[in-house]
Write a protein that holds these residues in place. Structure first.
Motif, PDB file in Angstrom:
ATOM      1  N   GLN A   1       2.101   2.211  -3.201  1.00  0.00           N
ATOM      2  CA  GLN A   1       2.182   2.743  -1.842  1.00  0.00           C
ATOM      3  C   GLN A   1       2.133   1.624  -0.804  1.00  0.00           C
ATOM      4  O   GLN A   1       2.839   1.662   0.212  1.00  0.00           O
ATOM      5  N   LEU A   2       1.293   0.610  -1.046  1.00  0.00           N
ATOM      6  CA  LEU A   2       1.237  -0.542  -0.140  1.00  0.00           C
ATOM      7  C   LEU A   2       2.569  -1.280  -0.107  1.00  0.00           C
ATOM      8  O   LEU A   2       3.049  -1.680   0.960  1.00  0.00           O
ATOM      9  N   SER A   3       3.158  -1.459  -1.281  1.00  0.00           N
ATOM     10  CA  SER A   3       4.437  -2.158  -1.373  1.00  0.00           C
ATOM     11  C   SER A   3       5.521  -1.408  -0.616  1.00  0.00           C
ATOM     12  O   SER A   3       6.324  -2.007   0.114  1.00  0.00           O
ATOM     13  N   ALA A   4       5.540  -0.082  -0.768  1.00  0.00           N
ATOM     14  CA  ALA A   4       6.539   0.731  -0.065  1.00  0.00           C
ATOM     15  C   ALA A   4       6.330   0.667   1.443  1.00  0.00           C
ATOM     16  O   ALA A   4       7.291   0.566   2.222  1.00  0.00           O
ATOM     17  N   ALA A   5       5.070   0.694   1.874  1.00  0.00           N
ATOM     18  CA  ALA A   5       4.768   0.645   3.313  1.00  0.00           C
ATOM     19  C   ALA A   5       5.207  -0.682   3.922  1.00  0.00           C
ATOM     20  O   ALA A   5       5.721  -0.719   5.044  1.00  0.00           O
ATOM     21  N   ALA A   6       5.020  -1.785   3.184  1.00  0.00           N
ATOM     22  CA  ALA A   6       5.399  -3.112   3.693  1.00  0.00           C
ATOM     23  C   ALA A   6       6.898  -3.199   3.957  1.00  0.00           C
ATOM     24  O   ALA A   6       7.342  -3.936   4.844  1.00  0.00           O
TER      25      ALA A   6
ATOM     26  N   LEU B   1     -10.340  11.173   6.333  1.00  0.00           N
ATOM     27  CA  LEU B   1      -9.651  11.889   7.401  1.00  0.00           C
ATOM     28  C   LEU B   1      -8.367  11.175   7.814  1.00  0.00           C
ATOM     29  O   LEU B   1      -7.367  11.810   8.138  1.00  0.00           O
ATOM     30  N   LYS B   2      -8.421   9.838   7.798  1.00  0.00           N
ATOM     31  CA  LYS B   2      -7.264   9.080   8.267  1.00  0.00           C
ATOM     32  C   LYS B   2      -7.267   7.693   7.640  1.00  0.00           C
ATOM     33  O   LYS B   2      -8.315   7.078   7.503  1.00  0.00           O
ATOM     34  N   VAL B   3      -6.095   7.216   7.277  1.00  0.00           N
ATOM     35  CA  VAL B   3      -5.926   5.859   6.753  1.00  0.00           C
ATOM     36  C   VAL B   3      -4.962   5.112   7.656  1.00  0.00           C
ATOM     37  O   VAL B   3      -3.862   5.586   7.930  1.00  0.00           O
ATOM     38  N   ASN B   4      -5.384   3.975   8.160  1.00  0.00           N
ATOM     39  CA  ASN B   4      -4.514   3.134   8.982  1.00  0.00           C
ATOM     40  C   ASN B   4      -3.767   2.183   8.055  1.00  0.00           C
ATOM     41  O   ASN B   4      -4.280   1.145   7.643  1.00  0.00           O
ATOM     42  N   MET B   5      -2.526   2.551   7.720  1.00  0.00           N
ATOM     43  CA  MET B   5      -1.760   1.802   6.722  1.00  0.00           C
ATOM     44  C   MET B   5      -1.429   0.391   7.207  1.00  0.00           C
ATOM     45  O   MET B   5      -1.411  -0.561   6.415  1.00  0.00           O
ATOM     46  N   SER B   6      -1.174   0.237   8.507  1.00  0.00           N
ATOM     47  CA  SER B   6      -0.867  -1.093   9.028  1.00  0.00           C
ATOM     48  C   SER B   6      -2.033  -2.050   8.785  1.00  0.00           C
ATOM     49  O   SER B   6      -1.838  -3.209   8.398  1.00  0.00           O
ATOM     50  N   ARG B   7      -3.248  -1.562   8.986  1.00  0.00           N
ATOM     51  CA  ARG B   7      -4.415  -2.416   8.771  1.00  0.00           C
ATOM     52  C   ARG B   7      -4.668  -2.671   7.290  1.00  0.00           C
ATOM     53  O   ARG B   7      -5.152  -3.743   6.908  1.00  0.00           O
ATOM     54  N   LEU B   8      -4.328  -1.705   6.473  1.00  0.00           N
ATOM     55  CA  LEU B   8      -4.421  -1.950   5.026  1.00  0.00           C
ATOM     56  C   LEU B   8      -3.440  -3.042   4.605  1.00  0.00           C
ATOM     57  O   LEU B   8      -3.720  -3.823   3.692  1.00  0.00           O
ATOM     58  N   LEU B   9      -2.288  -3.096   5.282  1.00  0.00           N
ATOM     59  CA  LEU B   9      -1.327  -4.165   4.987  1.00  0.00           C
ATOM     60  C   LEU B   9      -1.888  -5.532   5.386  1.00  0.00           C
ATOM     61  O   LEU B   9      -1.663  -6.525   4.693  1.00  0.00           O
ATOM     62  N   LEU B  10      -2.631  -5.602   6.476  1.00  0.00           N
ATOM     63  CA  LEU B  10      -3.295  -6.850   6.851  1.00  0.00           C
ATOM     64  C   LEU B  10      -4.345  -7.237   5.809  1.00  0.00           C
ATOM     65  O   LEU B  10      -4.514  -8.419   5.492  1.00  0.00           O
ATOM     66  N   CYS B  11      -5.063  -6.224   5.289  1.00  0.00           N
ATOM     67  CA  CYS B  11      -6.028  -6.488   4.204  1.00  0.00           C
ATOM     68  C   CYS B  11      -5.310  -7.070   2.992  1.00  0.00           C
ATOM     69  O   CYS B  11      -5.777  -8.041   2.376  1.00  0.00           O
TER      70      CYS B  11
END
Length: 666
Positions: A560-565, A634-644
């Protein structure tokens, strides 16, 4: 945000424009055979000289823009951009255009987290240089303004401003930073582009029959880490373990071996402590004249490759390397063993060659020596009895590496105290025509000593030199005790516990060494290196496991992270997000610097800075929002997970270079 294709097209258009301008100016100049003479005779306008100057500036700008174009083309080859290097080139273009009369004006760009992203500090030096060269007085702010007036158009900067007496503050464009983070996420942590070389690196280099001790620690750790760095950026690296396995002491050891184990050729001698065996033979050598004569006889027979004596030597060699290889395995160090014995025949040929060329001479003691211009102490090519020395083997060694291995770059990871000796050898190689300064890079990577907490050379409690395997064992014991104190061991399986003990113990020992400026001595302290607060491997390992756990806690898979990037932009609106993103991208310039000076503490400093910057980001920017009562997501901030994820990827690469094993759990 401009796509990579749009940025590439932008540079292509700039190059086309520069080339057309150059063609126009060159056609105007080509009809004039001697423009300066025409101006002096009043037959041409002074404007002609301005055209010539403009032509030179455009030539420089075209070369610069072609370099940018090349940088963009590197994307196809998965190379990281050295942002600081790009900024230096942009400002170099402006400085050369603004001050064509100055020879080699200073281009100085530094990171500047306090005032901006980067800062150009050239104006003060150029102001002084301009006054000296042209007699034109100008204050640094005026110089800075002239530099800004000549800056080429780029999409790298958000703004550029003059501050104080002439500093130029530079802020990166946010869209550019976001696109670079996306590139990292989709292409991985790629190395900066470098010209590939054949590198021979010499490190560790223990003596056979003497167990590796703390004195070998720094060369082994620094050499392994440098090898990983050089290999990662694409150099062809040969890692050499220049073993002390030849010489007088082996006659002594063989004579003692024959006496103690008469049937040594039929069955392997049960030598369990080589150190003790060496001490026994040394006592006999010093006290028994008959034994000493027999030892010298053994040396002669060994150097003549007598089968019996060579096999006895091989037994000592094999037992010694089994012990050494166990230490290398624990530290994950890889080397090609090549001892002084490898150069025996080459030394014979070398001595003959130098004598025939008339380069050597006999001193008053009957020794063959070679004087090297610039150095007071000559190289001793042979002893008075004709025997070889360290100088002989080092000369044969450098010749073999340059001529047989075809090395472009020689790296010697050897203590500071050997500097004059090595520089003498390097200069001798140049004088003999083996090495060419324009073609070969030859470097002594010197280092200081390991000290105890009493600030004296690190010793055991009994006053003996600490064996390397004992030092590693003690590290394991200390980590295990620390885990038991904090009861973290109860949360780990037996397999996980072993991994944690080894990763933390060996990682902390390596990092404590590498995080110091290698030319300085440093104090070896288990307590300090195992502290999980501050700039230690223990802290970095623990922080890395936390970063890696964030996506798992959000129930987001790597897929999922790879797809989001690939499908979304990394949002950098919060100052902490932007600060972290810029810190992530600095890894390429840190690597370029380390390749230039071969100091690894800059990589450690960067790794610590990145980790603390991430902590600041994580404290200020939520990545996951959970229900306080149920704990439900409740919510996941995917952009910030990409920074992680980008942070974790860079940390993993730095860990690899430093030889540290990352952990999933601690």
């Amino acid at each position: 945000m401009a796509t990579e294709e749009e940025q590439l097209q932008y540079f292509v258009q700039k190059v086309d424009k520069a080339e057309k301008d150059i063609e126009r100016l060159q056609s105007e100049l080509s009809a004039l055979s001697n423009p300066k003479q025409l101006i002096e005779e009043g037959m041409a306008s002074p404007e002609l000289e301005k055209l010539r100057s403009e032509n030179q500036k455009l030539q420089y700008q075209r070369n610069l823009l072609n370099k940018y174009l090349s940088e963009e083309e590197k994307r196809v080859r998965n190379c990281a951009l050295d942002i600081r290097g790009i900024i230096e080139d942009v400002f170099a273009s402006a400085i050369y255009a603004a001050f064509p009369e100055l020879p080699n004006p200073v281009v100085l760009v530094v990171p500047s987290a306090k005032f901006a992203d980067y800062q150009c500090n050239s104006a003060m030096s150029i102001s002084q240089q301009r006054s000296a060269v042209t007699g034109t007085k100008s204050n640094p702010r005026e110089v800075a303004q002239l530099i800004l007036d000549h800056l080429p158009e780029t999409k790298f900067f958000e703004k550029v401003e003059i501050a104080g007496p002439g500093f130029i503050n530079i802020w990166l464009d946010k869209d550019f930073v976001s696109s670079e983070v996306t590139f990292l996420l989709t292409h991985g942590v790629t190395p900066p582009n470098v010209q590939k070389k054949r590198v021979v690196i010499d490190f560790s280099s223990p003596n056979i029959a003497k167990e590796m001790h703390v004195g070998h620690l720094r060369s082994t750790i620094i050499g392994e880490s440098l090898s990983r760095l050089l290999e990662w950026v694409g150099h062809d690296v040969l890692r050499i373990n220049h073993l002390g396995d030849w010489g007088t002491q082996f006659g002594m050891l063989i004579a003692h071996l024959v006496d103690k184990f008469p049937n040594l050729l039929e069955e392997r001698p049960p030598i369990t402590d080589l150190q003790a065996f060496y001490k026994e033979s040394k006592v006999r050598f010093d006290e028994d004249e008959a034994f000493k004569r027999r030892a010298y006889d053994c040396v002669v027979k060994l150097q003549a490759f007598d089968p019996f004596h060579y096999k006895a030597w091989r037994i000592i060699y094999d037992i010694s390397m089994e012990v050494n290889n166990e230490v290398y395995k624990r530290l994950e160090v890889t080397l090609k063993d090549r001892g002084e014995s490898f150069y025996q025949e080459r030394m014979v040929k070398l001595v003959k060659e130098l004598k025939e060329q008339g380069i050597t001479e006999m001193d008053e003691h009957g020794r063959t020596v070679m004087f090297v211009p610039g150095f007071n102490v000559p190289l001793m090519i042979t002893k008075s009895d004709g025997g070889f020395t360290y100088d002989t083997s080092d000369m044969a060694c450098i010749k073999q590496r340059l001529q047989e291995e075809n090395a472009d770059w020689l790296v010697y990871v050897v203590g500071n105290e050997q500097n004059i000796h090595l520089e003498t050898v390097y200069e001798a190689a140049r004088r003999l025509g083996w090495a060419d300064k324009a073609k070969h890079r030859i470097q002594h990577v010197g280092f200081g000593s390991v000290l105890g907490e009493d600030k004296k050379k690190f010793k055991s409690r009994s006053g003996d030199t600490v064996r390397l395997r004992e030092l590693l064992d003690e590290g394991i014991r200390r980590v295990e005790a620390r885990l038991q104190e904090t009861e973290r061991d109860k949360d780990l399986s037996p397999e996980e516990l072993e991994k944690v003990k080894e990763s933390v113990a060996y990682g902390c020992i390596k990092y404590a060494d590498l995080s110091h400026n290698r030319t300085h001595d440093y104090i070896f302290s288990y307590d300090k290196m195992l502290d999980d607060r501050g700039n230690t491997a223990a802290y970095l390992l623990y922080a890395n496991t936390r970063i890696r756990s964030i996506a798992r806690s959000a129930q987001v898979t790597p897929e999922q992270l790879s797809a989001a990037a690939k499908t979304m932009n990394v949002d950098l609106e919060h100052p902490a997000e932007y600060k972290l993103a810029k810190c992530i991208l600095r890894y390429a310039e840190v690597i370029v610097r380390a390749l230039d000076d071969l100091f690894l503490h800059s990589v450690c400093d960067y790794l610590y800075e990145l980790t603390t910057t991430f902590t600041e980001f994580y404290d200020k920017c939520y990545c996951i929002e959970k229900d306080k009562t149920t704990g439900a997501i409740l919510k996941v901030n995917m952009s910030r997970l990409l920074l992680c994820e980008a942070t974790a990827l860079v940390i993993a690469k730095c860990f690899h270079i430093l030889g540290i094993k990352a952990l999933d759990r601690m």
